[in-house]
Design an enzyme around this catalytic site. Structure first.
Site, mmCIF file in Angstrom:
data_model
loop_
_atom_site.group_PDB
_atom_site.id
_atom_site.type_symbol
_atom_site.label_atom_id
_atom_site.label_comp_id
_atom_site.label_asym_id
_atom_site.label_seq_id
_atom_site.Cartn_x
_atom_site.Cartn_y
_atom_site.Cartn_z
ATOM 1 N N CYS A 117 0.803 -1.235 0.000
ATOM 2 C CA CYS A 117 0.000 0.000 0.000
ATOM 3 C C CYS A 117 0.833 1.282 0.000
ATOM 4 O O CYS A 117 0.480 2.253 -0.664
ATOM 5 C CB CYS A 117 -0.964 0.003 1.176
ATOM 6 S SG CYS A 117 -0.226 -0.521 2.728
ATOM 7 N N HIS A 142 -1.304 7.064 3.865
ATOM 8 C CA HIS A 142 0.135 6.850 4.025
ATOM 9 C C HIS A 142 0.887 8.028 3.395
ATOM 10 O O HIS A 142 0.675 8.356 2.218
ATOM 11 C CB HIS A 142 0.578 5.566 3.299
ATOM 12 C CG HIS A 142 0.182 4.295 4.001
ATOM 13 N ND1 HIS A 142 -0.352 4.251 5.257
ATOM 14 C CD2 HIS A 142 0.292 3.000 3.592
ATOM 15 C CE1 HIS A 142 -0.575 2.990 5.609
ATOM 16 N NE2 HIS A 142 -0.191 2.218 4.614
#
Ligand code: NAP
Length: 363
Positions: free
Chosen positions: A159, A254
């Site tokens: 990810c 993120h």
């Protein structure tokens, strides 16, 4: 009767599985008809298992809440109930996940996976469709090697990579070699699944270690930037990557602080910004439903991108970049951000499936 393609979610009760259920509720091509999870959840209604730990803001979609969960370890249960499955499973070992995903493919059920088990299988494409849509070509060799007729496995990368890979690819595509890269990630807690990292480790804290994450961040770009040869993906020789991965007390999104060193030809900051702003990939050309209209969004505020403010850009599918400036060690540095459970997980998986359908692999 709906004319949408019936799809299944393996690991439907987990953090990524719930995102699939949520994101697919109004999808123009796909409809969730099958949900599977561990034997602990099997035999129960989806809502009875998930309502006390539903992670999304809105309610559990009507079409799914009364589905009875099946045991994901038994692929025969999915036969006839869905045309392909999204895999968001967390099992004890990668070998178990690999064997199970292969078992679905053997039954003629393609697997679009979020798990890392097959990322290093050289005839399994690891897709970010804006970058390496051409890697789907290895699926034919994969099917042939296994004697599979309809089934196959395609995966997406880790990810955190989505926060910077597309901006780097855009520069590479414009003719700038990236020789070395230094990245420090600040990764959200949802990346660890549910229930994830204990709250007493995360509140008022930063954890400077995520098992296996630095290795993935350093290796996976080489496969993604690789090329197709004789039915396999041959890894690219570079860039050389050094990664520091940290878990931070953010729920979703993120962030990555990136420094890049180019080859002999170096772009100016203005050129970098122009390349990022103008970049479009195959998903945008094909008008895939989950493709962000503008894959890379350049921010000019001194303090952006930020997870809370920027992670939801274009349904959570766009990458936001900012703080573009010169780097005293390498050539340029910037901050990238993407929504880890959307672009980095379920949304990325859905975009992969859309690409595969558009290219005739899910017919
Ligand atoms: P999670 O929240 O822990 O969910 C795990 C899922 O796997 C649940 O549905 C669980 O079912 C099921 N499961 C657990 N043990 C099982 C068993 N023995 N047999 C069958 N099913 C079992 O994990 P997640 O964060 O959603 O991650 C799922 C996968 O996506 C992982 O491979 C992860 O590495 C990958 N991934 C996650 C992210 C992210 O941002 N979270 C991003 C990219 C990739 P029960 O509820 O019944 O236990």
């Amino acid at each position: 009767m709906s004319d949408k393609i019936p799809v299944g979610i393996l690991g439907a009760t987990g953090a990524v599985g719930q995102n699939y259920i949520y994101l697919l509720q109004d999808h123009p091509w796909f409809e969730v008809t099958y949900v599977a999870a561990s034997p602990r959840s099997a035999g129960k209604r989806y809502r009875d298992v998930v309502e006390s730990r539903w992670l999304l803001g809105a309610n559990i979609p009507e079409g799914v809440k009364n589905l009875v969960i099946e045991d994901a370890n038994d692929p025969s249960k999915a036969a006839g109930k869905c045309r392909f499955v999204f895999s968001a499973l967390e099992l004890d070992s990668k070998d178990e996940i690999k064997a199970l995903e292969n078992a679905y493919a053997t039954l003629g059920i393609p697997v679009v996976s979020n798990a890392s088990a097959h990322r290093w299988t050289d005839n399994v494409p690891m897709l970010i469709p804006e970058i390496n849509a051409d890697h789907v070509a290895v699926i034919d060799a994969q099917k042939k090697a296994h004697g599979w007729d309809k089934g196959f496995v395609a995966v997406k990368p880790n990810c955190s990579l989505q926060s910077y890979m597309t901006p780097i690819w855009a520069l590479m595509q414009a003719g700038y070699e990236v020789k070395r890269m230094f990245v420090t990630t600040l990764q959200a807690v949802s990346g660890a699944g549910y229930p994830g990292v204990p709250s007493l480790d995360m509140i008022d804290n930063v954890v400077p270690y995520i098992g296996g994450e630095e290795e993935k961040s350093e290796k996976e770009p080489l496969k993604i930037f690789g090329s197709v040869k004789d039915g396999k993906i041959v890894n690219a020789a570079g860039p050389l990557v050094a990664a520091h991965c940290n878990r931070v007390p953010v729920i979703n999104g993120h962030t990555a602080c990136v420094s890049l060193e180019f080859g002999e030809k170096k772009p100016s900051l203005a050129e970098v910004e122009r390349i990022w702003t103008e970049f479009r990939g195959l998903p945008q050309e094909l008008g895939l439903p989950f493709a962000p209209k503008q894959p890379i969004i350049v921010r000019h505020e001194a303090n952006r991108p930020q997870p809370r403010r920027d992670r939801d850009e274009d349904k959570g599918m766009a990458v936001s970049v900012g703080r573009l400036r010169e780097c005293p060690l390498f050539d340029i540095r910037f901050v990238g951000l993407s929504h880890n459970t959307v672009r980095g997980a379920a949304g990325g998986g859905i975009l992969n499936a859309e690409l595969l359908k558009a290219q005739g692999y899910l017919a």
